[in-house]
Enzyme design. Structure first.
Site, PDB file in Angstrom:
ATOM      1  CG  LEU A 155       5.492  11.354  10.546  1.00 18.10           C
ATOM      2  CD1 LEU A 155       5.235  10.079  11.329  1.00 18.10           C
ATOM      3  CD2 LEU A 155       5.775  12.504  11.517  1.00 18.10           C
ATOM      4  N   GLY A 156       5.047  10.184   6.317  1.00 15.97           N
ATOM      5  CA  GLY A 156       4.102  10.691   5.324  1.00 15.97           C
ATOM      6  C   GLY A 156       2.695  10.357   5.791  1.00 15.97           C
ATOM      7  NE  ARG A 157      -0.886   9.807   1.001  1.00 17.55           N
ATOM      8  CZ  ARG A 157      -0.316  10.360  -0.068  1.00 17.55           C
ATOM      9  NH1 ARG A 157      -0.494  11.623  -0.331  1.00 17.55           N
ATOM     10  NH2 ARG A 157       0.423   9.629  -0.886  1.00 17.55           N
ATOM     11  CB  ILE A 158       1.097   5.113   5.584  1.00 17.89           C
ATOM     12  CG1 ILE A 158       0.241   5.053   4.304  1.00 17.89           C
ATOM     13  CG2 ILE A 158       0.951   3.818   6.391  1.00 17.89           C
ATOM     14  CD1 ILE A 158       0.647   3.981   3.303  1.00 17.89           C
ATOM     15  CB  THR A 237       3.191  -2.037   6.183  1.00 18.22           C
ATOM     16  OG1 THR A 237       3.432  -0.742   6.754  1.00 18.22           O
ATOM     17  CG2 THR A 237       2.759  -2.995   7.268  1.00 18.22           C
ATOM     18  CB  ALA A 238       7.390   0.727   3.426  1.00 17.03           C
ATOM     19  NE  ARG A 239       5.991  -0.753  -3.205  1.00 20.36           N
ATOM     20  CZ  ARG A 239       4.697  -0.624  -2.901  1.00 20.36           C
ATOM     21  NH1 ARG A 239       4.223  -1.110  -1.767  1.00 20.36           N
ATOM     22  NH2 ARG A 239       3.867  -0.029  -3.736  1.00 20.36           N
ATOM     23  CD  GLU A 268       5.950  -8.136  -2.049  1.00 22.30           C
ATOM     24  OE1 GLU A 268       4.924  -7.901  -2.702  1.00 22.30           O
ATOM     25  OE2 GLU A 268       6.345  -7.403  -1.148  1.00 22.30           O
ATOM     26  CG  HIS A 287       2.110  -6.372  -0.904  1.00 16.56           C
ATOM     27  ND1 HIS A 287       3.198  -6.007  -1.655  1.00 16.56           N
ATOM     28  CD2 HIS A 287       1.459  -5.206  -0.623  1.00 16.56           C
ATOM     29  CE1 HIS A 287       3.194  -4.694  -1.829  1.00 16.56           C
ATOM     30  NE2 HIS A 287       2.149  -4.190  -1.209  1.00 16.56           N
TER      31      HIS A 287
HETATM   32  C1  GLV Z   1       0.474  -1.119  -2.166  1.00 17.67           C
HETATM   33  O1  GLV Z   1       1.493  -1.576  -1.789  1.00 17.67           O
HETATM   34  C2  GLV Z   1       0.349   0.063  -2.974  1.00 17.67           C
HETATM   35  O2  GLV Z   1       1.353   0.677  -3.371  1.00 17.67           O
HETATM   36  O3  GLV Z   1      -0.806   0.420  -3.269  1.00 17.67           O
END
Ligand code: GLV
Length: 336
Positions: A155-158, A237-239, A268, A287
């Site tokens: 639970l950081g910024r995103i 949507t992280a890594r 990727e 991505h």
């Molecule tokens: C995107 O994945 C970023 O790290 O900016």
């Protein structure tokens, strides 16, 4: 003498033109990343590097860049840079946090809705000329988002931006985080802490928002996928490497979980034979987390400002390694 800068891809404006005003720029002009060896060769006489997350900036590159004062990455993630080695060598590292938070949260939510309501599958159905009955009571039934439970891992910024969106859908939001929020922050955001395993058992949707590091690599493995509800949906949507992709394919094929929305992958781009491509229960994106014109252009501006600040002997607006000042003070990076 004007500083020499290597930029590994054509980033959106105003990034490159800001740098060109005062520096001599060598630009890798193709969409394909430069080979590692090419970066090693190009960096030899450069004062600054502007790179992307798909460029591996390791010790070999840092060693070759004997004049290098700053590495500015056009990303919030920085696992592609050997930060410890760069810091040891007195190289400042800039990155672009904050700017892509809302764009990435929007994308995570699009994936969540897209998988839940089978949007891309339905689009393929229609374009495949398979729509025969005007309204069919059981055609392409999805799962409810409104009022369901979302588990946010990291639970950081995103993660917080996703939580705020979830509130608009009346979702119950669970979260896990190494250091839980204060009670007051939890109440303000409307989130409830759960240990990882409990969160996985209780959530209808699980969305990943951790950085990639030794602790999070394959965090979502077979054992943890098996804890999820059979109708649950995983969003990443992280890594890519935060999820064991082989285990995920088994989980989807074996129906341990119902679906997944993925913007990131272990490797990727994914190849044409990737098993995920054969599954209807997934939505796959190349991505695109930060891929809005607004976010990308602001990222370019911040990446350029970080780089130029160091060359002006000033602290970059967003930097990763303030301790580098003990190795090389900003008075010794000044060229402009
Ligand atoms: C995107 O994945 C970023 O790290 O900016």
């Amino acid at each position: 003498m004007r500083p020499k800068v290597y930029i590994t891809r054509r980033i959106p404006e105003p990034g490159i033109s800001l740098i060109e005003e005062s520096c001599d720029v060598t630009l890798h002009p193709y969409d394909e990343p430069p080979a590692h060896e090419e970066i090693v060769n190009r960096i030899r006489d450069k004062d600054a590097l502007l790179c992307l997350l798909s460029d591996r900036i390791d010790k070999e590159i840092i060693d070759a860049g004997t004049n290098l004062k700053v590495i500015s990455t056009f990303s919030v993630g920085f696992e592609h840079i050997d930060v410890a080695e760069a810091t040891r060598r007195g190289i400042y590292i800039g990155y672009t946090p904050g700017i892509l938070t809302e764009a990435t949260a929007d994308l995570a939510f699009s994936l969540l809705l897209g998988v839940a309501r089978r949007i891309t599958e339905a689009d393929r159905f229609l374009r495949g000329n398979r729509w025969r009955t005007a309204f069919s009571p059981s055609l392409l039934l999805g799962t409810s988002v409104w009022g369901s439970t979302l588990g946010i891992i990291g639970l950081g910024r995103i993660g917080k931006a996703v939580a705020r969106r979830a509130k608009g859908f009346s979702m119950k939001v669970l979260y896990t985080k190494r250091t839980p929020l204060s009670r007051e922050e939890e109440l303000n955001l409307g989130v409830v802490y759960r240990p990882l395993e409990v969160l996985l058992e209780q959530s209808d949707f699980v969305s990943l928002h951790t950085p990639l590091n030794d602790e999070t690599r394959h965090l979502i493995n077979e054992a943890r996928l098996r804890l999820m509800k059979p109708d649950a949906i995983l969003i990443n949507t992280a890594r890519g490497p935060v999820v064991d992709e082989t285990a995920l394919v088994r989980a989807l094929k074996g129906k341990w979980i119902a679906g997944a929305g993925l913007d990131v992958f272990e490797k990727e781009p994914i190849g044409p034979a990737h098993p995920l491509l054969h599954l209807d229960s997934v939505v796959l994106l190349p991505h695109l987390g930060s891929a809005t014109m607004q976010a990308r252009s602001k990222m370019a501006e911040v990446a350029a400002s970080n780089l130029l600040a160091v060359l002006r002997g000033k602290a970059p607006p967003c930097w990763l390694n303030p301790e580098v000042e003990n190795v090389r003070p900003l008075s010794r990076t000044r060229m402009l």
